[in-house]
Design a protein around this motif. Structure first.
Motif, short mmCIF file in Angstrom:
data_model
loop_
_atom_site.label_atom_id
_atom_site.label_comp_id
_atom_site.label_asym_id
_atom_site.label_seq_id
_atom_site.Cartn_x
_atom_site.Cartn_y
_atom_site.Cartn_z
N PHE A 198 0.84 -1.20 0.00
CA PHE A 198 0.00 0.00 0.00
C PHE A 198 0.88 1.24 0.00
CE2 PHE A 198 0.84 -0.58 4.49
CZ PHE A 198 0.91 0.70 5.02
N TYR A 248 0.34 5.68 0.96
CA TYR A 248 -0.58 6.63 1.58
C TYR A 248 -0.24 8.04 1.16
CZ TYR A 248 3.01 7.88 5.02
OH TYR A 248 4.16 8.32 5.62
N VAL A 302 -5.07 5.81 2.75
CA VAL A 302 -4.38 4.62 2.28
C VAL A 302 -5.03 4.21 0.96
CG1 VAL A 302 -3.89 2.20 2.79
CG2 VAL A 302 -3.83 3.89 4.62
N ASP A 303 -4.22 3.86 -0.02
CA ASP A 303 -4.77 3.52 -1.34
C ASP A 303 -5.58 2.22 -1.36
OD1 ASP A 303 -2.71 1.64 -1.21
OD2 ASP A 303 -1.68 2.38 -3.00
N ARG A 304 -5.56 1.44 -0.30
CA ARG A 304 -6.34 0.20 -0.23
C ARG A 304 -7.68 0.39 0.46
NH1 ARG A 304 -3.46 -4.32 -1.57
NH2 ARG A 304 -5.07 -5.59 -0.64
N TYR A 341 -2.39 -0.66 8.87
CA TYR A 341 -1.62 0.31 8.09
C TYR A 341 -0.75 1.18 9.00
CZ TYR A 341 -4.97 -1.33 4.73
OH TYR A 341 -5.73 -2.15 3.94
#
Length: 122
Positions: A26, A28, A37-39, A76
């Motif tokens: 991931f 951020y 966070v890109d997830r 994360y």
């Protein structure tokens, strides 16, 4: 490290690759007082990150993984803290694992340097 220094450190490392404990990649970004966070679709607030940081500072020996942070986005936050050396990964040793390695070494020695996993169950 002060809370402001922590936040500045996070800003400096945004868009870098990070990996959760389970190995999920991931990245951020930070916008305002939120870490994205890109997830995930939801953001992690600065207050949540500060709270997690304070928990680690108060009892580092008790915070051994993301679940112990007890915070939204813990996997994360934990991954970022580990990779930026804000938190330390716990050292885990098990007697069973140590014994298995010892047995494997003896097994290898018996077989002329070749590892025979049929004797260890591996």
């Amino acid at each position: 490290m002060s809370h402001e220094e922590l936040w500045e450190l996070l800003i400096a490392h945004q868009d870098e690759p990070f990996f959760t404990v389970k190995g999920l990649p991931f990245r951020y970004t930070i916008r305002g007082g939120k870490l994205f966070v890109d997830r995930r679709e939801k953001s992690i607030t600065r207050a949540t990150i500060i709270k997690a940081y304070d928990r680690i500072q108060e009892a580092p020996e008790e915070i051994t993984g993301p679940k112990r942070l007890n915070a939204f986005g813990a996997p994360y936050i934990w991954a970022i803290f580990l990779q930026l050396k804000i938190a330390a990964a716990p050292v885990r040793s098990t007697r069973a694992g140590a014994g298995r390695k010892k047995n494997a070494a003896a097994n290898e020695e018996e077989n002329g340097g070749f590892y025979d996993n049929s004797k260890t169950g591996d």
